[in-house]
Design an enzyme around this catalytic site. Structure first.
Site, PDB file in Angstrom:
ATOM      1  N   GLU A  47       0.849  -1.192   0.000  1.00 52.55           N
ATOM      2  CA  GLU A  47       0.000   0.000   0.000  1.00 52.55           C
ATOM      3  C   GLU A  47       0.886   1.244   0.000  1.00 52.55           C
ATOM      4  O   GLU A  47       1.962   1.253   0.607  1.00 52.55           O
ATOM      5  CB  GLU A  47      -0.860  -0.037   1.264  1.00 52.55           C
ATOM      6  N   GLU A 144      -5.901   8.474   8.019  1.00 55.50           N
ATOM      7  CA  GLU A 144      -6.427   8.124   6.695  1.00 55.50           C
ATOM      8  C   GLU A 144      -7.806   8.734   6.453  1.00 55.50           C
ATOM      9  O   GLU A 144      -8.142   9.089   5.310  1.00 55.50           O
ATOM     10  CB  GLU A 144      -6.471   6.607   6.519  1.00 55.50           C
TER      11      GLU A 144
END
Length: 334
Positions: A47, A144
């Site tokens: 990621e 996030e």
């Protein structure tokens, strides 16, 4: 002849804030070449592979963080990875931060086949962490929810050189529904990248449990859905934050067949027997024969935990306030 896929998780050691895209891509190409030398046909990168995990920093103005995002894929700095993969005839999965032309920000991954063509795209759905700093905003965070929107592409399965590949990212791996939705679309392999720190403000699980929880998520998803799972980590120490690493490949039997041995750049490879899933799909996990979707309505009707659903024809026993009876004698506990 049995269907097989030589696949690798390309673990990446910490990427520091000062590293350029070009430097990172050179590291990725070295991993790609090592994997290709071992006859790998598909390489899974982590990621947010191209940068440090920037959601650990608080930024009031998101526009000031545009440098961490890709506005095109591949851009000039990433094109060499595509070119080398095409030369080697190797497909890959790559995670990165995406800034769309109309200003949307996503935690994104792509699937690229052996010709260098993007055949699949996924935008992360299960965003962990917080939208605002927890405690000292100068301390490392997990933001996030501040940096990214919830993905809008759904959970997709794509054909990569004749193999059905499902995609997800990091925290998605902990949600059983992700694997089931991909399996219901015929996924044979689920690929994912992740950046998992050992601990952050407002979120302090016991570090010694994190690796077992990570592997359990992969193993349960693989076994209960009769598919392979390939998980590639950022690992080591990145800008002072320790990442758990633990890149792994898991079979439809729920067995970890290959796992990273260190916390740096490392290729973790196996030859996945795609036909191994057939017996599980035909027997214990024969979805068509055994699944009962009419009994699972709560999964889509509720988001959070709630009261028990009344069972027709049954009257619940009154609550005493003392909790369940616990056996205390040797005879009762046998």
């Amino acid at each position: 002849m049995r269907r097989q896929l030589s696949v690798a998780a390309a673990q990446v050691g910490g990427i520091q804030p000062g590293e350029t895209r070009e430097e990172v891509v050179r590291r990725l190409i070295l991993l790609l070449e090592e994997a290709a030398a071992r006859s790998t046909r598909l390489v899974v990168f982590p990621e947010l592979t191209l940068t440090t995990f920037f959601p650990r920093y608080w930024a009031q103005d998101l526009a000031s963080t545009d440098r961490w995002f890709e506005t095109e894929m591949p851009g000039p700095s990433v094109q060499p990875l595509f070119d080398r993969a095409r030369e080697l005839g190797v497909g890959f999965y790559l995670g990165y931060a995406e800034l769309t032309g109309d200003g949307h920000r996503y935690n994104t991954s792509i699937l690229v086949d052996s010709t260098g063509r993007i055949v699949g795209r996924y935008r992360k759905i299960h965003l962990p962490g917080h939208a605002r700093p927890v405690g000292d905003e100068q301390a490392p965070q997990h933001l996030e929810k501040h940096y990214f929107e919830v993905g809008d592409l759904g959970l997709g399965v794509f054909d990569v050189d004749g193999v059905r590949i499902g995609m997800c990212l990091c925290n998605d791996r902990r949600w059983a529904e992700v694997y089931r939705v991909l399996a219901l679309q015929g996924a044979e392999v689920v690929v994912l990248g992740y950046n998992t720190p050992l601990g952050l403000p407002g979120w302090q699980p016991e570090p010694h449990h994190m690796m077992s929880a990570h592997l359990l998520s992969l193993q349960a998803g693989a076994y209960q859905n009769s598919l392979w799972v390939v998980a590639a980590a950022k690992a080591g120490v990145e800008d002072g934050a320790e990442m758990i690493g633990g890149s792994a490949l898991v079979s439809p039997a729920g067995e970890v067949v290959a796992r990273a041995t260190g916390t740096g750049d490392e290729v973790v490879q196996t030859v996945a027997d795609l036909d191994l899933a057939a017996a599980y799909r035909a027997e214990i996990f024969d979805f068509e024969a055994h699944r009962r979707p009419d009994q699972y309505r709560l999964i889509t009707e509720r988001t959070g935990r709630g009261a028990p659903v009344p069972v027709p024809g049954q009257v619940p026993e009154p609550l005493t306030g003392h909790g369940p009876r616990i056996a205390t004698t040797t005879q009762e506990t046998r």
